[in-house]
Design an enzyme around this catalytic site. Structure first.
Site, PDB file in Angstrom:
ATOM      1  N   GLU A  59     -30.183 -14.257   1.555  1.00 65.02           N
ATOM      2  CA  GLU A  59     -30.143 -13.675   0.224  1.00 65.02           C
ATOM      3  C   GLU A  59     -30.145 -14.699  -0.908  1.00 65.02           C
ATOM      4  O   GLU A  59     -30.716 -14.452  -1.966  1.00 65.02           O
ATOM      5  CB  GLU A  59     -28.891 -12.785   0.083  1.00 65.02           C
ATOM      6  CG  GLU A  59     -28.939 -11.495   0.870  1.00 65.02           C
ATOM      7  CD  GLU A  59     -29.882 -10.464   0.260  1.00 65.02           C
ATOM      8  OE1 GLU A  59     -30.423 -10.717  -0.835  1.00 65.02           O
ATOM      9  OE2 GLU A  59     -30.099  -9.412   0.880  1.00 65.02           O
ATOM     10  N   SER A 108      26.018  18.651   9.965  1.00 63.91           N
ATOM     11  CA  SER A 108      27.223  17.859  10.255  1.00 63.91           C
ATOM     12  C   SER A 108      26.970  16.356  10.281  1.00 63.91           C
ATOM     13  O   SER A 108      27.855  15.598  10.684  1.00 63.91           O
ATOM     14  CB  SER A 108      27.800  18.287  11.614  1.00 63.91           C
ATOM     15  OG  SER A 108      28.212  19.630  11.587  1.00 63.91           O
TER      16      SER A 108
END
Length: 729
Positions: free
Chosen positions: A81, A340
């Site tokens: 590129e 609890s």
């Protein structure tokens, strides 16, 4: 003179170009690199993806830097590129002249002459394919080079390049098409990803394999010409077919990922503390369990590594793909009634205040605390119980007896000082039985204190990482003390001495302090366990808060919690007993040390864990210490009225029959995993033990002596408790 005029003219033109460029730069600032926000990847602690989110337009990209990409791919990209990438200033004049010449000769664009910088410019600021558009692109490229380094621009390309559909960036493409990190790309895969951004819709390998292969081979031929591969390699590579990864793994910890994404919306990568393998096993286990749950029921689980306070597994719903179970509701963070599960911390505060020791005499009898009348889940009362028994059996009245003495305000202030905030309007006694709101994360943070010397620290879900954008995390706050090291250690012993639910003995035996909880109306079922190295918290219920009648925390959540512990490695750091914890012989009914009580007043002896040897006297039901060696008045009255027991007979009647506490009927044990079982009962000192109806000298069961169905009996005089277990080779 002519030369001077030419020089002045050129200088003027250059000056004007510079001024125009400066004006353009000022009036046309660079657009944001990611205008639609980041596409965020949530990763485990080893950087494996847990879940990925697209940006505002649904585009997926995995943010990386060049150092995270295969070096061959980078060399191939630059060679194919932009070979002069590191030498030009955004524009390569030779490439532009070549492209212009091709355009003039052929009457159409053959190649664009774009550098990588120009491609980045077009990606962040799209333009028409015209001369004006090209000039705009060139100007943007120069801007990029002015503001950013070459490595930064290369990173922009690696993350923005299109690869087909909603995939951008080489990392997302590598994972989508080949199922691997870009660092692991082979030469053929790298070559294909080099060319794919040129025309991603035409070269997509999942749609057009032949075109993709042809373009890949074109890149390979170019690379051979540039001596990046040799001729022999080229011959082998061009014949290879394109092999794609077709399986899409399901997301892991999806609800935690969603939460972290919402908390850090500007981050490209969020690296978590989640252990990928453990999370995978937990996810599989929870999916299996989902089939055993009632209709519309879900479950959540959180696993914490105690030493680091890191959340290493997080399951917000039982099965993320099952919408009938409200799969997208994160029940690990949902505010629910804790049942609890807060009781241990009531007992812990009472220990630290010097109100009790582990064997203090408490009263489980009908009570009225200024209009509040707590009941036990089974509707019965046990009468005189030790603090340890009351906590293990999760009796309600003894817990409220202590909370009433501590006061709800003081209890909550202690929690709030450690950044544990309960959700309700006013402090009241009902908080001790679940009349408040909290979530699984908070309970895990709270219970971890039992293995952390009583200190609470904010749980961590994020790892720091140089690859990430700053998460804004401040250093972890210092731990807050919620319990003393002594009381937290004693609570750990009290909660770990109770038997696990009926289940096969695990392959790794570990000491686990655990507690269950069931909310009012049977809407929430909890179980939280702590070993020296890990904390596991589990919630089960329906996200819409509809009841599940007939279920309990012990039957629904506890088995899941113990199964989750089975996924963990062996603990490596046993808890050391603090120097302030002592074992002291105490007497009932006074609760005082044996040495402080007259022989005739010592009706029953217990070996208690005490803090610095303190042995506070027994409390009356409403919190007053007894001033004599007599049974607390409310307790004595209840026993005489309900059981027809005279005070002088209380000891003998209460001591018989004993209750076996070390095992339960129906449990299975394996010789290959266990050599000996210690035998304990509610009155160990006075118990005579029998195995298969034959007396034994020591309270121990040696598995090598028995096989198959085995009957264990604990007797005091003629009163016995009998359990049947099963022993396997």
């Amino acid at each position: 003179m002519i030369i001077k005029k030419i020089f002045v003219a050129i200088s003027f033109v250059l000056f004007m170009l510079i001024m125009v460029s400066i004006a353009w730069f000022i009036t046309h600032p660079l657009p944001p690199i990611y205008p639609d926000g980041p596409a965020t990847r949530i990763t485990a602690n080893d950087h494996v993806t847990l879940r990925a989110f697209g940006d505002a337009k649904g585009v997926h990209r995995y943010h990386i830097e060049s150092k995270d990409v295969n070096s061959f791919y980078l060399k191939a990209l630059l060679h194919y590129e932009d070979r002069w990438f590191y030498y030009h200033y955004g524009v390569n004049p030779l490439s532009l002249f070549r492209a212009a010449g091709q355009w003039i000769m052929h009457g159409k664009i053959i190649s664009g002459g774009s550098t990588l910088t120009m491609q980045v410019a077009r990606l962040i600021d799209p333009h028409d394919r015209t001369i004006t558009g090209k000039l705009h692109q060139i100007a943007r490229a120069v801007q990029l080079e002015w503001y950013y380094s070459k490595d930064e621009i290369l990173n922009f390309y690696l993350n923005l390049a299109p690869f087909g559909g909603n995939i951008e960036g080489v990392a997302a493409a590598s994972i989508k098409y080949f199922g691997k990190h870009p660092k692991l790309l082979n030469k053929n895969e790298a070559a294909l990803l080099v060319v794919l951004p040129q025309q991603p819709s035409r070269y997509r390998p999942d749609r057009y394999k032949d075109k993709a292969k042809a373009m890949r081979n074109k890149v390979l031929a170019r690379l051979q010409g540039g001596h990046l591969i040799n001729a022999a390699q080229l011959d082998l590579l061009v014949d290879e077919p394109i092999q794609l990864f077709t399986r899409t793994p399901p997301p892991l910890a999806p609800l935690l990922s969603r939460y972290l994404k919402s908390q850090h919306p500007k981050n490209h990568t969020i690296n978590t503390t989640i252990d990928f393998e453990l999370q995978s096993r937990l996810n599989t286990m929870m999916k299996r369990i989902s089939g055993q749950l009632p209709r519309k029921a879900s479950a959540a689980a959180v696993i914490v590594q105690n030493r680091s306070a890191e959340v290493i597994a997080y399951q917000g719903s039982v099965n993320f793909s099952d919408l009938s179970r409200f799969a997208h509701v994160d029940m690990a963070r949902a505010i629910r009634s804790p049942g609890s599960t807060l009781k241990p911390f009531i007992y812990g505060q009472a220990l630290d205040m010097g109100l009790i020791h582990s064997k203090s005499l408490l009263s489980d009898v009908p009570s009225n605390f200024n209009g509040y009348k707590p009941q036990n889940l089974n509707g019965y009362f046990s009468g005189p119980v030790s603090a340890e028994q009351a906590l293990q059996k999760s009796l309600n009245v003894p817990a409220i007896q202590l909370l009433n003495r501590i006061t709800p305000q003081r209890f909550e202030e202690k929690l709030a000082a450690a950044n544990i905030h309960l959700i309700h309007q006013d402090a009241n006694l009902a908080v001790g039985l679940g009349g408040t709101g909290t979530n699984l994360i908070t309970l895990a943070k709270l219970y971890r204190a039992l293995a952390n010397h009583g200190k609470v620290t904010k749980l961590r879900t994020l790892k720091t990482d140089k690859v990430q954008l700053p998460l804004g995390n401040q250093p972890q706050p210092e731990a807050s003390t919620i319990l003393s090291p002594e009381s937290s250690w004693i609570l750990f012993q009290m909660l770990s001495s109770q038997s696990a639910p009926d289940r096969v003995i695990p392959s790794i035996r570990r000491k686990i302090a655990w507690k269950t909880g069931t909310s009012y109306g049977y809407r929430d079922f909890w179980s939280v366990g702590v070993s020296p190295d890990y904390t596991v918290a589990v919630w089960v219920g329906r996200p819409d808060a509809s009841p599940m009648l007939g279920y309990l925390g012990a039957t629904q959540a506890a088995p899941i919690m113990f199964d989750a512990f089975d996924l963990l490695p062996e603990d490596q750091n046993p808890l050391a007993k603090p120097a302030g914890v002592q074992q002291t012989l105490i007497c009932w009914p006074s609760g005082r040390a044996l040495a402080q009580v007259q022989p005739e007043d010592c009706k029953e002896q217990h070996l208690a864990f005490t803090i610095n040897g303190m042995t506070p006297p027994s409390m009356d039901l409403y919190g007053s210490f007894t001033v004599s060696s007599q049974w607390p008045s409310k307790l004595a009255q209840w026993l005489m009225s309900e059981k027809a027991i005279q005070p002088s007979m209380l000891l003998n009647q209460f001591a018989a029959p004993p209750t076996i506490t070390s095992l339960k009927s129906g449990q299975h044990y394996y010789r290959s995993q266990l050599d000996m079982l210690p035998l304990t009962s509610s009155h160990t000192e006075k118990t005579q033990w029998f195995i298969n109806h034959k007396p034994i000298a020591e309270p121990q069961l040696h598995l090598s002596d028995y096989l198959g169905e085995t009957v264990v009996s604990a007797c005091i005089d003629t009163h016995c408790d009998k359990h049947t277990i099963f022993i396997h080779p």
